[in-house]
Design an enzyme around this catalytic site. Sequence first.
Site, short mmCIF file in Angstrom:
data_model
loop_
_atom_site.label_atom_id
_atom_site.label_comp_id
_atom_site.label_asym_id
_atom_site.label_seq_id
_atom_site.Cartn_x
_atom_site.Cartn_y
_atom_site.Cartn_z
N HIS A 1 -10.82 -2.27 11.18
CA HIS A 1 -9.74 -3.12 10.69
C HIS A 1 -9.56 -4.29 11.66
O HIS A 1 -8.60 -4.33 12.42
CB HIS A 1 -8.46 -2.26 10.60
CG HIS A 1 -7.33 -2.89 9.86
ND1 HIS A 1 -6.02 -2.51 10.06
CD2 HIS A 1 -7.30 -3.87 8.92
CE1 HIS A 1 -5.23 -3.22 9.28
NE2 HIS A 1 -5.97 -4.05 8.58
N LYS B 1 -9.69 -2.08 1.31
CA LYS B 1 -9.35 -0.94 2.17
C LYS B 1 -10.13 0.31 1.76
O LYS B 1 -10.61 1.06 2.61
CB LYS B 1 -7.85 -0.66 2.09
CG LYS B 1 -6.98 -1.84 2.46
CD LYS B 1 -7.27 -2.34 3.84
CE LYS B 1 -6.32 -3.45 4.22
NZ LYS B 1 -6.58 -3.93 5.58
N SER C 1 -1.66 -3.64 10.02
CA SER C 1 -1.30 -4.56 8.94
C SER C 1 -0.02 -5.31 9.29
O SER C 1 0.95 -4.71 9.74
CB SER C 1 -1.10 -3.76 7.66
OG SER C 1 -2.24 -2.99 7.39
N ARG D 1 0.84 -1.19 0.00
CA ARG D 1 0.00 0.00 0.00
C ARG D 1 0.88 1.25 0.00
O ARG D 1 1.97 1.26 0.57
CB ARG D 1 -0.92 0.03 1.22
CG ARG D 1 -2.11 -0.92 1.12
CD ARG D 1 -3.06 -0.80 2.30
NE ARG D 1 -2.45 -1.22 3.54
CZ ARG D 1 -1.93 -0.42 4.45
NH1 ARG D 1 -1.96 0.90 4.29
NH2 ARG D 1 -1.39 -0.91 5.54
N SER E 1 4.78 -10.31 0.69
CA SER E 1 4.16 -11.21 -0.30
C SER E 1 2.87 -11.78 0.29
O SER E 1 2.74 -11.92 1.51
CB SER E 1 5.14 -12.32 -0.68
OG SER E 1 5.62 -12.99 0.47
N ARG E 2 1.93 -12.11 -0.58
CA ARG E 2 0.57 -12.42 -0.13
C ARG E 2 0.00 -13.65 -0.79
O ARG E 2 0.32 -13.97 -1.94
CB ARG E 2 -0.35 -11.24 -0.46
CG ARG E 2 0.02 -9.93 0.23
CD ARG E 2 -0.64 -9.81 1.57
NE ARG E 2 -0.13 -8.70 2.38
CZ ARG E 2 -0.74 -8.27 3.48
NH1 ARG E 2 -1.87 -8.82 3.89
NH2 ARG E 2 -0.21 -7.30 4.19
N ASP F 1 -9.71 -9.52 8.44
CA ASP F 1 -9.16 -8.18 8.18
C ASP F 1 -10.14 -7.04 8.45
O ASP F 1 -9.72 -5.97 8.85
CB ASP F 1 -8.69 -8.10 6.72
CG ASP F 1 -7.75 -6.92 6.45
OD1 ASP F 1 -6.84 -6.69 7.27
OD2 ASP F 1 -7.93 -6.24 5.43
N TYR G 1 -1.08 -3.39 -7.06
CA TYR G 1 -0.96 -4.13 -5.81
C TYR G 1 -2.29 -4.16 -5.04
O TYR G 1 -2.99 -3.14 -4.96
CB TYR G 1 0.16 -3.53 -4.93
CG TYR G 1 0.10 -4.12 -3.54
CD1 TYR G 1 0.63 -5.39 -3.30
CD2 TYR G 1 -0.54 -3.47 -2.50
CE1 TYR G 1 0.51 -5.97 -2.06
CE2 TYR G 1 -0.67 -4.04 -1.26
CZ TYR G 1 -0.14 -5.29 -1.04
OH TYR G 1 -0.28 -5.87 0.19
N CYS H 1 0.42 -7.54 11.64
CA CYS H 1 0.64 -7.68 13.08
C CYS H 1 -0.19 -8.81 13.69
O CYS H 1 -0.41 -8.83 14.91
CB CYS H 1 0.37 -6.36 13.79
SG CYS H 1 1.59 -5.10 13.38
P1 GDP Z 1 -2.15 -9.42 9.62
O1 GDP Z 1 -1.52 -8.72 8.47
O2 GDP Z 1 -2.53 -8.50 10.73
O3 GDP Z 1 -3.26 -10.31 9.19
O4 GDP Z 1 -1.00 -10.33 10.24
P2 GDP Z 1 -0.64 -11.87 9.97
O5 GDP Z 1 -1.48 -12.77 10.79
O6 GDP Z 1 -0.60 -12.13 8.51
O7 GDP Z 1 0.83 -11.89 10.56
C1 GDP Z 1 1.82 -10.99 10.09
C2 GDP Z 1 3.18 -11.53 10.44
O8 GDP Z 1 3.30 -11.64 11.85
C3 GDP Z 1 3.41 -12.92 9.87
O9 GDP Z 1 4.75 -13.02 9.44
C4 GDP Z 1 3.14 -13.81 11.05
O10 GDP Z 1 3.86 -15.02 10.97
C5 GDP Z 1 3.57 -12.97 12.25
N1 GDP Z 1 2.78 -13.29 13.45
C6 GDP Z 1 1.45 -13.45 13.54
N2 GDP Z 1 1.06 -13.77 14.80
C7 GDP Z 1 2.19 -13.81 15.54
C8 GDP Z 1 2.46 -14.09 16.92
O11 GDP Z 1 1.57 -14.38 17.71
N3 GDP Z 1 3.77 -14.00 17.31
C9 GDP Z 1 4.77 -13.68 16.44
N4 GDP Z 1 6.02 -13.63 16.89
N5 GDP Z 1 4.55 -13.43 15.14
C10 GDP Z 1 3.28 -13.49 14.68
P1 PGA Z 2 -3.35 -7.11 6.56
O1 PGA Z 2 -4.08 -6.62 5.23
O2 PGA Z 2 -3.95 -6.26 7.62
O3 PGA Z 2 -3.73 -8.54 6.62
O4 PGA Z 2 -1.87 -6.90 6.47
C1 PGA Z 2 -3.58 -5.81 4.26
C2 PGA Z 2 -3.26 -4.41 4.74
O5 PGA Z 2 -3.74 -3.99 5.82
O6 PGA Z 2 -2.57 -3.73 4.00
MN MN Z 3 -5.44 -5.08 6.75
MN MN Z 4 -4.11 -10.46 7.30
#
Ligand code: GDP
Ligand code: PGA
Ligand code: MN
Ligand code: MN
Length: 605
Positions: free
Chosen positions: A249, A229, A271, A81, A387-388, A296, A220, A273
């Site tokens: 979110h 979003k 994002s 983004r 990467s997604r 999300d 993207y 996290c």
């Molecule tokens: P989103 O973008 O908020 O959906 O986050 P994701 O679930 O895709 O996680 C983003 C990154 O954080 C990925 O590389 C995950 O492996 C990592 N991650 C997610 N949950 C945890 C956790 O509980 N502990 C740690 N250390 N890393 C995490």
């Molecule tokens: P994420 O979604 O929250 O799973 O990273 C995409 C974004 O917020 O850009």
């Molecule tokens: Mn998001």
């Molecule tokens: Mn996600």
Amino acid sequence: MDAATTAGLSPAPTTHSRLLAWVAEVTALTTPARVVWCDGSDGEWQRLTGQLADAGTLVRLNPELKPNSFWARTDPSDVARVEERTFICSVDPDDAGPTNNWMAPEEMKQLLGELYRGCMAGRTMYVIPFCMGPLDAADPKFGVEITDSAYVAASMKIMTRMGTPVLDVMGADAEFVPALHSVGAPLAPGQADVMWPCNDTKYIAHFPDTREIWSYGSGYGGNSLLGKKCYSLRIASVMARDEGWLAEHMLILKLTSPQQKVHYVAAAFPSACGKTNLAMLEPTIGGWKVETLGDDIAWMRFGDDGRLYAVNPEYGFFGVAPGTDDSTNPNAMRTLAQGNSLFTNVALTDDGDVWWEGMGTPPAHLTDWHGNDWTPGSGAPSSHPNSRFCTPISQCPILAPEYDDPRGVPISAILFGGRRKTTVPLVAQSRDWIHGVFMGATLSSETTAAAVGQVGVVRRDPMAMLPFIGYHAGDYLAHWVDLGKDADPDKLPKIFQVNWFRRGDDGRFLWPGYGENSRVLKWVVERLEGTAGAVDTPVGLVPHPAAIDTEGLDLAYADLAAALHVDPTEWAVEVPQIAAWFNQFGEKLPGILWTELDSLKERLR
Ligand code: GDP
Ligand code: PGA
Ligand code: MN
Ligand code: MN
């Protein structure tokens, strides 16, 4: 000009006159070679992905390993983004507030109008009717995306309810959000296309007063899949402000305890996290069950019974690939194993599967996200950190059956989380709704690769919505405060703050995270049910280490204690930062949040 005749294809499959007029207007402006109305069928997906594979944008994966799935690589400049290029074009600049870029709507329309002129030359223009949330909702939220990217059209089939069924429900006059997208790369006659067309000039523009989206220059996901979003957060947050609901979110999960009690939890993390991981969590503690509703976005409104109900407006997952594997997120891996997915900027294995960092021992040879040979000695990661995978929600093996219920699910708890190496404890419960809103309003997190820019810089990210609030952030916080005022406090969700990412002095994560986060969810449920104790700290109600179920967990007591620790000297550093953060909202910041800051100061003394 008539869109259907321009196309030389079958006539437009709708009598919706405003839609037809808009399509004709965009066709005249952007001058595509042909116009295709997307029907959302499997045949259409086969056609689109087949064309993209012929053109070299997609590579078909090994059907025995990932059926009906494809590998895409973007231009190396078009990977995330672009917050710097994202604009809220409200009529009144004050409506965009200090956290958004602003440009006057007529100025932006003039500027983009010039960029859009002839921008689809030589390309196919796709018209994608879509609906955010179930089509049988009382008030379905329609959109129509016009795009010159077949990759976007294919991705929208995964991420949204789209095509002919949507046009049928829209009928001749339903309201819809027009969402215009172009990669900004017209083709002269005979000019060969590139693998990933895009433009160095990028604009992601929102017109909240007229509920329109204009995106230019990027292919993207977050910049181009405009239902996500742009619509479901930035435009919908404005709708929600006006109509008394919340567009957030947040993931949505269903948690069932060993006693078969059900609680629905929503959680907002910035994002990259941990939302997708938490949404699909496989509990490590016996008898607990998690089912997924969304990973999300949550649209939440009060039901007649006074409880807050959440709906996931999306239809697929657009998840961060690195870090995802059978040990961290087995349910994501099971979802992907069924195929029907797009993978972008991950690595390709020699047997036609995908690979990314975090999947264990790397193979001896890969094709990396730049398309180059890669070996474990290469140094750089094989996959882009942002990467997604893009995959249908219906394939999730732990999908909660209620995910498709237009009434949504009643939320018992809201978690606000960030990525903080220090200071913020593993979990803390707010004292009440206002204190919870304060936790959300002051949420902070290290920046990630999900947005272009520096990674690892701590910034305030209110409710994990900083890049997604479609209006003044001060008004947004006031909206949260107001919703609580009018509600029955016993029926409001309880608010918690979490941090899976605290580190020890040696840089290690103190808490193992992933499936082990079920232990934190258990404490949350015990708090809801009044069966767990908590220590009253300056920042909220925090479990004593002994209150977290650690049975079967190989974790040093000292690490758990450090993860839960509230250090007044660390928090004393936060206070002036929070004050500076609040100050920029001036009069718009609800005074009660200043009162919360004062009482935090008081408690830290
Ligand atoms: P989103 O973008 O908020 O959906 O986050 P994701 O679930 O895709 O996680 C983003 C990154 O954080 C990925 O590389 C995950 O492996 C990592 N991650 C997610 N949950 C945890 C956790 O509980 N502990 C740690 N250390 N890393 C995490
Ligand atoms: P994420 O979604 O929250 O799973 O990273 C995409 C974004 O917020 O850009
Ligand atoms: Mn998001
Ligand atoms: Mn996600």
